[in-house]
Design an enzyme around this catalytic site. Structure first.
Site, PDB file in Angstrom:
ATOM      1  N   GLY A   1       0.795  -1.228   0.000  1.00  6.18           N
ATOM      2  CA  GLY A   1       0.000   0.000   0.000  1.00  6.18           C
ATOM      3  C   GLY A   1       0.824   1.273   0.000  1.00  6.18           C
ATOM      4  O   GLY A   1       0.359   2.324  -0.446  1.00  6.18           O
ATOM      5  N   GLU A   2       2.060   1.226   0.475  1.00  4.20           N
ATOM      6  CA  GLU A   2       2.882   2.431   0.528  1.00  4.20           C
ATOM      7  C   GLU A   2       3.363   2.813  -0.872  1.00  4.20           C
ATOM      8  O   GLU A   2       3.749   1.956  -1.660  1.00  4.20           O
ATOM      9  CB  GLU A   2       4.085   2.197   1.441  1.00  4.20           C
ATOM     10  CG  GLU A   2       3.704   1.891   2.874  1.00  4.20           C
ATOM     11  CD  GLU A   2       4.923   1.667   3.744  1.00  4.20           C
ATOM     12  OE1 GLU A   2       6.017   2.121   3.338  1.00  4.20           O
ATOM     13  OE2 GLU A   2       4.790   1.041   4.808  1.00  4.20           O
ATOM     14  N   SER A   3       3.337   4.131  -1.135  1.00  2.11           N
ATOM     15  CA  SER A   3       3.684   4.609  -2.484  1.00  2.11           C
ATOM     16  C   SER A   3       5.125   4.286  -2.839  1.00  2.11           C
ATOM     17  O   SER A   3       5.440   3.946  -3.990  1.00  2.11           O
ATOM     18  CB  SER A   3       3.447   6.121  -2.566  1.00  2.11           C
ATOM     19  OG  SER A   3       4.239   6.800  -1.581  1.00  2.11           O
TER      20      SER A   3
ATOM     21  N   ILE B   1       5.328   0.701  -3.793  1.00  2.00           N
ATOM     22  CA  ILE B   1       4.715   0.504  -5.105  1.00  2.00           C
ATOM     23  C   ILE B   1       5.678   0.935  -6.200  1.00  2.00           C
ATOM     24  O   ILE B   1       5.833   0.273  -7.225  1.00  2.00           O
ATOM     25  CB  ILE B   1       3.393   1.290  -5.197  1.00  2.00           C
ATOM     26  CG1 ILE B   1       2.361   0.714  -4.214  1.00  2.00           C
ATOM     27  CG2 ILE B   1       2.852   1.266  -6.619  1.00  2.00           C
ATOM     28  CD1 ILE B   1       1.067   1.490  -4.154  1.00  2.00           C
TER      29      ILE B   1
END
Length: 1534
Positions: free
Chosen positions: A730-732, A735
């Site tokens: 979920g963390e940018s 990603i």
């Protein structure tokens, strides 16, 4: 009319053309064609339109059709012998002109079609016919473009049926191989059009049309086996759908625009969907967007369009047009009726059927492409038919499924969300093609690719259909595909089984009961395939990249067979049948062979990259069997490691290092491959690990991305594949790292459109955002296609990506979501587009499919997984069901499990099975005899269970261990109920020889006597008058018994028949064939059962059962004589516990004692090495309580006598004889037993046959006891003394044999032993010589005398003689003298006679040993002892008077001794005065006995002469006389 008559129903079409008459002769051929001409003309003349025409300026006398027929009639009889040179077109063309004419009515066209059909079916055209190919093409072209006037519906349907007949006849003709690919496609297309048009016609036409279509497909694909030439490259053909971009013509745009308008007006959404799919299929058209813009006003369902890849657009487009025409739409300005194009001509309505893909007369629609592609395609399609047309047709069949793939397929609230007729028909045709083509599909890559991708993708979708009928058809196709092409469909089959069959059958995903039943039937059908389960296990359960399909299927079937909260249903029975089919398949594979021995446990000691392991040869079992076992071992360890990893990633990796599945020093590649190929990992953890900023994690991410092959994939497809293996964190930042790795890998392998990896990264981000936007319900305003294209401007190195490319990505994401939360492996997932991409990717990388045969290579491994759930499921069903056929099916399964357990050496499984079955026998529940017999006779389940239990015990007893306890519980229950045959246990032991007379004479101790049913134990019969009187009284008061009913009699009869068929006795009689471990377990179970009974109540019933157990134990012992030591210790201890703990006579101790004797009787002849061990066991008899021993002493002695008589030669040891003689000795004073005991002793001692050095002393002592015993007559004591005396012969014989056979040292040892034996004999006789009975006493003295005299042949040591005198002779004389003085004559009658015999005995013994003993230093002592005893006897007074016999005898004996000594030179005179010389001592004692004897023996002159001789010779005194002996000194034995 010269045509084939139409038969009722579809039989006309179904007719086998091979059964038609043989080919007609040339003359008959002319007649036949002439008759067909006449038939056509006759029908034409019936119509006024075809009557006589008047001649005008421009008109002919006759119509051209009639004229051509008549001209043909003129010529046919002129071709008598020239038919082989005649082009068939000459005599076919007139008929074909009639068929193609739009002026003829249905009856005329029908007759012409019948004529052509007749020519085809009579094999007029064959491969030898001139221009036969052209002729066949003419027929196909004519029939597919048949035109006729519609006069009435019935005649129209007749013509349609005849069209089908002719087209099918063309394909079945011998000349069909001359047809081109194009013509075969035309035939199929025409028939398919008729199928669709027949929906508005009669039922008969519909059925015939569909059947014809099936026959065509079968006929076409049956030739696939014969196609050996390399198939043409179809990938470059423009019409294949995989070629270059094509151009859509303006005519097509205009024509479709008209159709769309009409469809909109008619509000026909189905037609709109179909046309949209057909047109968007041409996704490579350069001006596609222009076309869509032109038609946007009419494409009201544009959102449903999707890109398809089906080739053959002309076939598909015609199909869609036909679908539309069936809905009574208008095409242009002309009405469309019943699917036929109506043409106005001369005021008449005509109908046109055509399938030519290049033209449609009504709208002149043309499908055109580039000239080069068109020429290549036309060239291939005009070649003789083969793979190209089969590819085209198979594509067409698959396209029928694509048409409605978005029309409600899949789980929907509405069970019938679409018309199932079209997919059912298409699936049936596909199934027919696969059935006929079979494994030949694998030889042609294009056909195989269709099956692997498009067909299976559609099967996956239709498999989730709510229609059970469609699901059933899909399952039939998959079964055929598995049978023929499983080696090419490994990944596809796994996906179908997991995502369709197992998912539906699991009943957790909204499937109806009918769907579940169909899926279960399909799974069971697969289970019935001989190699299916083995191949599932080898290819999937032993593959680290696949699921455990075999285990999943086993668990599903076992759970589905459990009737949890309701009655048994068809589903339960079906699942049960699947389990049993698997079990029976294994059992059949093990019929004639044992499985390969299980190798040692695979325990890798060093790290090996498990993902790189390959089998050397997947076709050789010697290679792939150990390989798959190794992979299964690794897979199990990986699953354990995955479980550890999911709980704690660090500890999980450490565990895998400890198991040598990861290197001791972790490297990024090994961890990446672990993530990539290990099932069961938490994909959230994988995503977090891969997105971590740690340097090692980044390296793992790079290696992980490197495991993917993205070549040839679109970006969204690659992204689906990549994100399907983990959950995107979920963390940018995470990603970004993940997508950077993906983009770099994708750009490396697919740099066609994207300029750099940054463009791939940006577009990947955009796709993920679009996916979230389109499929997140919280987003209300969705991104449009223009928005998506606008968002991705100038991302490709400052340039725009092609609009078509972005549009394709947009629609792909909109229609098929990228699953950002992959399944975690729980349950069976549904198939999605993303998952299908993974399947196709996996199919390219998977290991080869392992083909298994009927050899039981992996059955050992599979059975370990299968056995537990199967036994549990079958047990539950068996418990709850009452139908006999299902019960029998379960029994078959139980027996198969037992067989496999035996072959695979699974003793624990067999024990569990036995325990389970014993519970169903109802024998473990306490019932009365009557209740048990009736219940058992009426309970089918209990009877079947009992029969199975004992069948398993008899067949597979080798591997029963703890299960023997349960089996014996059943046997004991039957025994307690009195249902076992009489003498079962005794017969088990008596199979080698008949029982003894003693046992037959005894009361039956067995618990299975015929009288067992009523009283459980019978007491000893009363004897005497009182006993008989009490019996009479009991008879008088006995109550009358009730007569059993017919039902009771029948139940008892059934029960006894079942028990008889169980062959319970064989368990014990055949126990000699059991393996050692099983035998020991059986004996242990028997001992435990008997022990439980003894510790419990002491009722007669329990005692009787204990006796029964003991009988069985003895029977097993006797039947296993060759390995008696395996069980002897336990048997002996059990018998010992009975013997030592019993204080009163009873049947149990009686059976124990006599059983022990019986064992010894049977086994002694065969087991010489165990003789001592067996005889040692008889010591138990000596430990019997006195009351018990007294009760059975007589019979025990009889058995011992029988044992001795039968086995005396086998008993050699002293210990063995000591036991036997001890048993005989104790009978000497027993009134009933002494006779048998003495008989046994006499058998041993008579003639010395069985006397041995090892038993001599024992026998002598025993004989002495019988001689001393007063139980028997005097004669027995005398006989016992004779036995003792006769035994001296053996001593003499042994002494002689010793001198001749053994060495000096051994001879000396044996000589000493013989002397000891003789001395014991003498001492024994001496004891009997003191007996109170005169006869015995006197005979003992005489026997003693003979025994002393009989040893002349034995060289006895002199010291032994001295011992004999001191310990026996002198003692005897002293004892007799004491008896005579101390007892009255009444107690010892004629004692003086015995004294006389004893005195004679001493004198003879002295003289016998005189010569040897006179040289010994102690001789003087011996001589003085003799004189002292004579002196004592001379002083004897009996009743105050001296005995005259003794007084007369003693001097005489003394004189005789003195004379002998004188003669021998032993007694010589000496001059010593006052000394104690031998001479002086002798005469000193003699004078006390008989003073006158010296002068009688030695005259005076004789004395002087002897002294003179001594002086003259210078001799000293004799050795014996030279030694002075003090008068008070006693002689001591040496």
């Amino acid at each position: 009319m010269g045509h084939v008559n139409m038969e009722s129903g579809s039989s006309a079409i179904c007719k086998d053309f091979k059964s038609c008459p043989v080919k007609p002769s040339r003359g008959a051929l002319a007649c036949m064609i002439n008759s067909e001409i006449g038939a056509v003309l006759a029908v034409m003349r019936r119509n006024v339109r075809w009557g006589v025409r008047y001649v005008t300026d421009d008109d002919q006398l006759e119509h051209s059709l009639i004229h051509s027929l008549k001209e043909l009639r003129k010529q046919i009889f002129l071709w008598q012998n020239q038919w082989h040179t005649i082009d068939p077109a000459v005599y076919l063309q007139p008929f074909l002109d009639v068929i193609q004419s739009d002026e003829t009515g249905a009856p005329i066209t029908g007759v012409a079609l019948s004529s052509v059909y007749k020519i085809l079916t009579l094999d007029v055209l064959d491969l030898d016919t001139v221009n036969v190919g052209d002729a066949m093409h003419l027929i196909v072209d004519a029939v597919t473009s048949c035109r006729f006037e519609v006069t009435d519906p019935a005649s129209e349907e007749v013509v349609l049926m005849k069209i089908l007949q002719v087209l099918l006849a063309c394909m079945k003709s011998k000349a069909a191989v001359k047809l081109s690919n194009q013509h075969v496609c035309n035939i199929v297309n025409t028939c398919f059009r008729v199928v669709h048009q027949a929906s508005s016609k009669g039922e008969l036409l519909q059925r015939i049309a569909r059947h014809t279509m099936h026959e065509l497909v079968r006929c076409i694909f049956s030739h696939l086996h014969d196609v050996d030439s390399p198939e043409h490259s179809l990938a470059d053909r423009s019409w294949s759908g995989a070629g270059e971009k094509q151009v859509i013509s303006d005519d097509l745009i205009a024509g479709v625009y008209v159709i769309l308008n009409q469809a909109v007006k008619a509000n026909n959404n189905m037609l709109l969907d179909a046309l949209a799919g057909a047109l968007i299929e041409q996704s490579k058209f350069r001006d596609e967007l222009q076309f869509i813009e032109k038609c946007s006003a009419s494409f009201i369902c544009i959102s449903k369009l999707e890109y398809l890849s089906c080739p053959g657009p002309f076939l598909k487009f015609l199909l869609f047009v036909q679908v539309g025409l069936e809905k009574d739409l208008t095409f242009g300005n002309k009405p469309l009726e019943n699917g036929n194009v109506s043409v106005e001509n001369d005021g008449q309505s005509s109908t046109e059927y055509m399938s030519n893909a290049n033209e449609m007369d009504a709208n002149k629609v043309e499908i055109s492409s580039g000239m080069e592609a068109a020429q290549n395609g036309e060239k291939i399609m005009m070649e003789p038919f083969g793979v190209p047309c089969m590819v085209e047709i198979f594509h067409f069949l698959c396209s029928l499924l694509n048409v409605i793939e978005n029309m409600g397929v899949g789980p929907r609230p509405n069970p019938i969300a679409y018309d199932e007729d079209v997919p059912l028909f298409a699936l049936g045709l596909i199934n027919s093609a696969i059935e006929l083509g079979g494994s030949s599909f694998s030889k042609h890559p294009t056909l195989l690719a269709l099956i692997q991708d498009e067909l299976f993708r559609n099967l996956m979708q239709f498999g989730l259909s709510m229609s059970p009928l469609i699901l059933s058809t899909v399952c039939s196709i998959v079964l055929n595909l598995y049978h023929h092409l499983r080696t090419e469909l490994k990944a596809q089959l796994e996906a179908f089984f997991s995502c369709v069959l197992l998912r539906i059958a699991q009943s957790k995903h909204g499937s109806s009961y009918q769907q579940q039943e169909v899926a279960m039937e399909a799974l069971v059908d697969l289970c019935r395939q001989q190699t299916f389960m083995t191949e599932m296990y080898a290819n999937f359960d032993c593959d680290i990249t696949s699921g455990n399909l075999f285990e999943d299927l086993v668990n599903l079937l076992s759970k589905s067979a459990f009737p949890v909260n309701g009655p048994l249903s068809a589903m339960h029975v079906l699942a049960l049948d699947g389990l049993i089919s698997m079990i029976q398949g294994m059992a059949e594979r093990m019929s004639n062979e044992l499985p390969a021995p299980e190798g040692a446990s695979i325990d890798p000691e060093e790290y090996n990259a498990f993902w790189s392991l390959k089998c050397e040869d997947y076709g050789d079992p010697n290679y792939w069997v150990p390989f798959v076992r190794k992979m299964k071992y690794i897979k199990r360890r990986l699953m354990v490691g995955a479980d550890h990893f999911n709980r704690d990633s660090k500890k999980g990796l450490e565990y895998l290092q400890g198991m040598h599945l990861l290197p001791d020093k972790l490297d990024p590649q090994s961890v990446a491959f672990f993530f990539r190929y290990t099932t069961g990992l938490d994909k959230n953890l994988i995503g977090d690990f891969l997105g971590n900023h740690d340097e090692f994690c980044v390296q793992v991410l790079q290696e992980f991305a490197g495991t993917f092959n993205f070549q040839g994939m679109t970006l969204d497809t690659a992204l689906r594949l990549f994100l399907g293996t983990f959950r995107l964190p979920g963390e940018s930042q995470k990603i970004q790292r993940v997508l950077e790795a993906f983009s770099e890998r994708y750009y490396e392998q697919s740099p066609d459109i994207l300029i750099n990896k940054d463009a791939a990264l940006l577009l990947s981000y955009s796709i993920i955002l679009l996916n979230t936007d389109q499929h997140n319900v919280q987003v209300k305003k969705k991104m449009s296609e223009d928005d998506f294209i606008r968002n991705n401007r100038q991302i490709n190195g400052g340039k725009d990506l092609p609009r078509e490319y972005l549009s394709e990505l947009y629609h792909s994401i909109c229609e098929n979501e990228i699953l950002m939360i992959p399944d975690q492996g729980v349950g069976f997932p549904a198939m999605t587009s993303s998952r299908w991409i993974n399947v196709m990717h996996k199919s390219k990388e998977t290991t080869p499919f392992i083909m298994c045969d009927s050899t039981a290579f992996l059955d050992h491994d599979m059975f370990a997984i299968l056995s537990g759930p199967t036994i549990a499921a079958m047990s539950v069903v068996f418990e709850q069901v009452e139908q006999e056929d299902i019960l029998q099916r379960c029994i078959d399964g139980f027996l198969a499990i037992a067989k496999i357990s035996t072959c695979c050496h699974f003793g624990g499984v067999l024990d569990d099975l036995v325990l389970c079955l014993c519970r169903f026998t109802a024998l473990l529940n306490p019932l009365s005899v009557e209740e048990a017999v009736l219940a058992f006779g009426d309970d089918t389940k209990a009877r079947m269970a009992m029969t199975t239990v004992f069948t398993i015990a008899n067949r597979y007893g080798d591997y029963i261990h703890s299960g023997w306890k349960n089996i014996l519980d059943c046997v004991l229950s039957l025994h307690k109920l009195g249902l076992l045959p009489a003498r079962l246990a005794r017969d088990a032991a008596d199979d080698m020889e008949p029982s003894s007379d003693v046992e037959q004479g005894k009361p039956a101790t067995g618990s299975l006597s015929a009288s067992h049913v009523t009283p459980l134990a019978t007491s000893r019969k009363s004897s005497g008058l009182i006993g008989r009187f009490s019996q009479l009284l009991s008879f008088d008061i006995e109550e009358p018994t009730l007569q059993p009913s017919e039902e009771e009699i029948a139940a008892k009869q059934r029960t006894h028949e079942i028990i008889q068929n169980c062959h319970i006795d064989s368990i014990f009689t055949e126990s000699k064939f059991l393996q050692a471990e099983s035998l020991m377990e059986l004996v242990k179970a028997l001992i435990l059962a008997a022990g439980r009974l003894r510790k419990g109540s002491s009722s007669m019933e329990d005692e009787d059962t204990g006796v029964f157990c003991l009988e069985l134990l003895i029977a097993i012992t006797l039947n296993n004589r060759d390995r008696i030591m395996l069980i002897w210790q336990g048997v002996y201890e059990h018998i010992a516990s009975i013997v030592q703990s019993t204080v009163m006579p009873c049947k149990l101790v009686e059976k124990a004692v006599f059983g022990l004797l019986r064992i010894c009787q049977r086994l002694l002849p065969y087991k010489e090495n165990l003789t001592d061990e067996l005889l040692k066991s008889l010591h138990l008899i000596l430990k019997l309580d006195a009351r018990v021993a007294d009760a059975y002493c007589e019979h025990i002695t009889q058995e011992v006598m029988r044992l001795v008589k039968a086995n005396a030669t086998h008993i050699r040891s002293h210990a063995g004889w000591r036991t036997i003689i001890s048993l005989l000795s104790i009978t000497a004073r027993h009134p009933e037993a002494s006779e048998a005991g003495f008989e046994a002793l006499a058998f041993i001692m008579s003639d010395g046959v069985h006397l041995l050095p090892s038993n001599y002393i024992l026998c002598v002592d025993a004989a002495r006891q019988f001689a001393e015993s007063r139980v028997g007559e005097v004669d027995r004591s005398v006989s016992a003394l004779d036995l003792m005396g006769g035994s001296v012969v053996c001593l003499v014989r042994w002494s002689t044999e010793t001198k001749n056979t053994v060495g000096e040292e051994a001879a000396l040892k044996l000589s000493q032993d013989i002397g000891e034996m003789w001395l014991r004999l003498v001492q024994g006789l001496k004891k009997v010589s003191l007996d109170q009975r005169e006869e015995v006493r006197n005979h003992a003295v005489l026997v003693l005398q003979r025994s002393l005299a009989a040893v002349d042949g034995i060289h006895l040591p002199n010291a032994l003689w001295f011992q004999c005198f001191d310990m026996a002779i002198f003692t005897l004389l002293d004892d007799l003298l004491e008896i005579a003085q101390a007892n009255s004559p009444k107690d010892y009658r004629n004692i003086d006679g015995t004294l006389v015999l004893a005195m004679k005995l001493m004198s003879k013994a002295f003289l016998q040993s005189l010569q040897d003993l006179s040289q010994q230093p102690s001789f003087c002592k011996l001589w003085l002892g003799v004189l002292n005893h004579m002196e004592g006897y001379m002083k004897l007074r009996l009743r105050g008077k001296r005995s005259e016999n003794i007084h007369e005898l003693v001097p005489e004996l003394l004189k005789n001794n003195l004379l002998v000594m004188k003669t021998a030179g032993i007694l010589l005179p000496t001059d010593d005065i006052g000394g104690d010389s031998f001479w002086q001592l002798t005469w000193l004692h003699v004078k006390k006995i008989a003073p006158s004897l010296q002068s009688e023996v030695f005259r005076d002159h004789e004395v002087e002469q002897l002294k003179a001789k001594q002086i003259k010779a210078g001799e000293g005194p004799a050795p014996d006389g030279s030694e002075v002996v003090q008068s008070g000194e006693s002689t001591e034995s040496r």
